[in-house]
Design a protein around this motif. Structure first.
Motif, PDB file in Angstrom:
ATOM      1  N   MET A   1     -15.839   9.600  30.324  1.00 43.65           N
ATOM      2  CA  MET A   1     -15.938   9.341  28.899  1.00 43.65           C
ATOM      3  C   MET A   1     -16.854   8.136  28.686  1.00 43.65           C
ATOM      4  N   ASN A   2     -17.725   8.237  27.691  1.00 43.35           N
ATOM      5  CA  ASN A   2     -18.629   7.118  27.473  1.00 43.35           C
ATOM      6  C   ASN A   2     -17.939   5.972  26.727  1.00 43.35           C
ATOM      7  N   LEU A   3     -18.501   4.802  26.840  1.00 39.36           N
ATOM      8  CA  LEU A   3     -17.922   3.587  26.281  1.00 39.36           C
ATOM      9  C   LEU A   3     -17.737   3.681  24.772  1.00 39.36           C
ATOM     10  N   ASP A   4     -18.740   4.220  24.077  1.00 40.55           N
ATOM     11  CA  ASP A   4     -18.699   4.335  22.622  1.00 40.55           C
ATOM     12  C   ASP A   4     -17.493   5.168  22.184  1.00 40.55           C
ATOM     13  N   LEU A   5     -17.335   6.322  22.771  1.00 39.18           N
ATOM     14  CA  LEU A   5     -16.236   7.212  22.396  1.00 39.18           C
ATOM     15  C   LEU A   5     -14.891   6.623  22.787  1.00 39.18           C
ATOM     16  N   GLN A   6     -14.817   6.024  23.954  1.00 35.91           N
ATOM     17  CA  GLN A   6     -13.569   5.415  24.404  1.00 35.91           C
ATOM     18  C   GLN A   6     -13.134   4.312  23.449  1.00 35.91           C
ATOM     19  N   PHE A   7     -14.079   3.473  23.033  1.00 34.71           N
ATOM     20  CA  PHE A   7     -13.778   2.402  22.084  1.00 34.71           C
ATOM     21  C   PHE A   7     -13.310   2.973  20.755  1.00 34.71           C
ATOM     22  N   LYS A   8     -14.019   3.975  20.251  1.00 34.48           N
ATOM     23  CA  LYS A   8     -13.671   4.557  18.953  1.00 34.48           C
ATOM     24  C   LYS A   8     -12.328   5.284  18.980  1.00 34.48           C
ATOM     25  N   GLU A   9     -11.958   5.859  20.109  1.00 30.28           N
ATOM     26  CA  GLU A   9     -10.646   6.493  20.211  1.00 30.28           C
ATOM     27  C   GLU A   9      -9.526   5.463  20.146  1.00 30.28           C
ATOM     28  N   ILE A  10      -9.737   4.314  20.754  1.00 27.95           N
ATOM     29  CA  ILE A  10      -8.754   3.231  20.648  1.00 27.95           C
ATOM     30  C   ILE A  10      -8.712   2.716  19.216  1.00 27.95           C
ATOM     31  N   LEU A  11      -9.868   2.493  18.633  1.00 28.40           N
ATOM     32  CA  LEU A  11      -9.960   1.999  17.264  1.00 28.40           C
ATOM     33  C   LEU A  11      -9.284   2.938  16.272  1.00 28.40           C
ATOM     34  N   ALA A  12      -9.400   4.231  16.467  1.00 28.16           N
ATOM     35  CA  ALA A  12      -8.821   5.213  15.552  1.00 28.16           C
ATOM     36  C   ALA A  12      -7.302   5.075  15.441  1.00 28.16           C
ATOM     37  N   GLN A  13      -6.675   4.495  16.440  1.00 25.56           N
ATOM     38  CA  GLN A  13      -5.229   4.278  16.400  1.00 25.56           C
ATOM     39  C   GLN A  13      -4.836   3.209  15.374  1.00 25.56           C
ATOM     40  N   TYR A  14      -5.806   2.413  14.946  1.00 21.77           N
ATOM     41  CA  TYR A  14      -5.537   1.291  14.048  1.00 21.77           C
ATOM     42  C   TYR A  14      -6.050   1.513  12.624  1.00 21.77           C
ATOM     43  N   CYS A  15      -6.595   2.685  12.349  1.00 22.38           N
ATOM     44  CA  CYS A  15      -7.118   2.941  11.003  1.00 22.38           C
ATOM     45  C   CYS A  15      -6.889   4.406  10.634  1.00 22.38           C
ATOM     46  N   ASP A  16      -7.302   4.785   9.444  1.00 19.36           N
ATOM     47  CA  ASP A  16      -7.087   6.139   8.942  1.00 19.36           C
ATOM     48  C   ASP A  16      -8.273   7.055   9.195  1.00 19.36           C
ATOM     49  N   TYR A  17      -9.002   6.815  10.257  1.00 18.98           N
ATOM     50  CA  TYR A  17     -10.158   7.633  10.611  1.00 18.98           C
ATOM     51  C   TYR A  17      -9.986   8.159  12.031  1.00 18.98           C
ATOM     52  N   SER A  18     -10.556   9.315  12.285  1.00 20.87           N
ATOM     53  CA  SER A  18     -10.577   9.819  13.660  1.00 20.87           C
ATOM     54  C   SER A  18     -11.777   9.196  14.370  1.00 20.87           C
ATOM     55  N   ALA A  19     -11.786   9.266  15.675  1.00 23.79           N
ATOM     56  CA  ALA A  19     -12.890   8.692  16.454  1.00 23.79           C
ATOM     57  C   ALA A  19     -14.222   9.295  16.031  1.00 23.79           C
ATOM     58  N   ASP A  20     -14.238  10.586  15.695  1.00 25.22           N
ATOM     59  CA  ASP A  20     -15.476  11.255  15.284  1.00 25.22           C
ATOM     60  C   ASP A  20     -15.992  10.780  13.932  1.00 25.22           C
ATOM     61  N   GLU A  21     -15.103  10.276  13.089  1.00 26.37           N
ATOM     62  CA  GLU A  21     -15.493   9.817  11.749  1.00 26.37           C
ATOM     63  C   GLU A  21     -15.981   8.375  11.724  1.00 26.37           C
ATOM     64  N   ILE A  22     -15.674   7.612  12.748  1.00 23.39           N
ATOM     65  CA  ILE A  22     -16.031   6.192  12.784  1.00 23.39           C
ATOM     66  C   ILE A  22     -17.504   6.052  13.165  1.00 23.39           C
ATOM     67  N   THR A  23     -18.234   5.314  12.328  1.00 22.94           N
ATOM     68  CA  THR A  23     -19.650   5.082  12.593  1.00 22.94           C
ATOM     69  C   THR A  23     -19.866   3.603  12.940  1.00 22.94           C
ATOM     70  N   ASN A  24     -20.976   3.326  13.590  1.00 24.54           N
ATOM     71  CA  ASN A  24     -21.258   1.954  14.036  1.00 24.54           C
ATOM     72  C   ASN A  24     -21.464   0.971  12.895  1.00 24.54           C
ATOM     73  N   ASP A  25     -21.833   1.450  11.707  1.00 26.56           N
ATOM     74  CA  ASP A  25     -22.053   0.524  10.600  1.00 26.56           C
ATOM     75  C   ASP A  25     -20.771   0.216   9.822  1.00 26.56           C
ATOM     76  N   MET A  26     -19.665   0.827  10.175  1.00 28.06           N
ATOM     77  CA  MET A  26     -18.395   0.541   9.498  1.00 28.06           C
ATOM     78  C   MET A  26     -17.916  -0.854   9.854  1.00 28.06           C
ATOM     79  N   ARG A  27     -17.412  -1.544   8.830  1.00 20.42           N
ATOM     80  CA  ARG A  27     -16.873  -2.891   9.013  1.00 20.42           C
ATOM     81  C   ARG A  27     -15.352  -2.798   9.132  1.00 20.42           C
ATOM     82  N   PHE A  28     -14.786  -3.636   9.974  1.00 24.00           N
ATOM     83  CA  PHE A  28     -13.360  -3.559  10.264  1.00 24.00           C
ATOM     84  C   PHE A  28     -12.485  -3.767   9.034  1.00 24.00           C
ATOM     85  N   ARG A  29     -12.740  -4.788   8.268  1.00 26.22           N
ATOM     86  CA  ARG A  29     -11.888  -5.082   7.113  1.00 26.22           C
ATOM     87  C   ARG A  29     -12.258  -4.243   5.890  1.00 26.22           C
ATOM     88  N   GLU A  30     -13.523  -4.223   5.555  1.00 24.03           N
ATOM     89  CA  GLU A  30     -13.953  -3.572   4.326  1.00 24.03           C
ATOM     90  C   GLU A  30     -13.876  -2.050   4.396  1.00 24.03           C
TER      91      GLU A  30
END
Length: 76
Positions: A1-30
């Motif tokens: 698994m590549n680093l980008d996808l692995q990071f986004k899969e972990i991140l998806a556990q903390y927000c209302d987006y799936s890993a596939d929906e998370i883009t690099n320009d998204m800001r954590f708080r906003e």
């Protein structure tokens, strides 16, 4: 698994987006509506998963998914 996808899969556990929906320009708080506690917990999980240690000074500069990935790529 590549680093980008692995990071986004972990991140998806903390927000209302799936890993596939998370883009690099998204800001954590906003865009992902993460609280400070969520963000700190996420960083701790990332440290454990990738066996790295973030320096506290660097936390303030990590505002977006893309920036977090840049920092992570430099550390692994």
């Amino acid at each position: 698994m590549n680093l980008d996808l692995q990071f986004k899969e972990i991140l998806a556990q903390y927000c209302d987006y799936s890993a596939d929906e998370i883009t690099n320009d998204m800001r954590f708080r906003e865009d992902l509506a993460m609280s400070s506690l969520d963000f700190a917990t996420l960083l701790g999980e990332i440290e454990d998963e990738f066996d790295i240690e973030f320096e506290e000074v660097g936390f303030a500069n990590i505002m977006s998914v893309g920036k977090a990935l840049e920092v992570l790529e430099e550390m692994v």
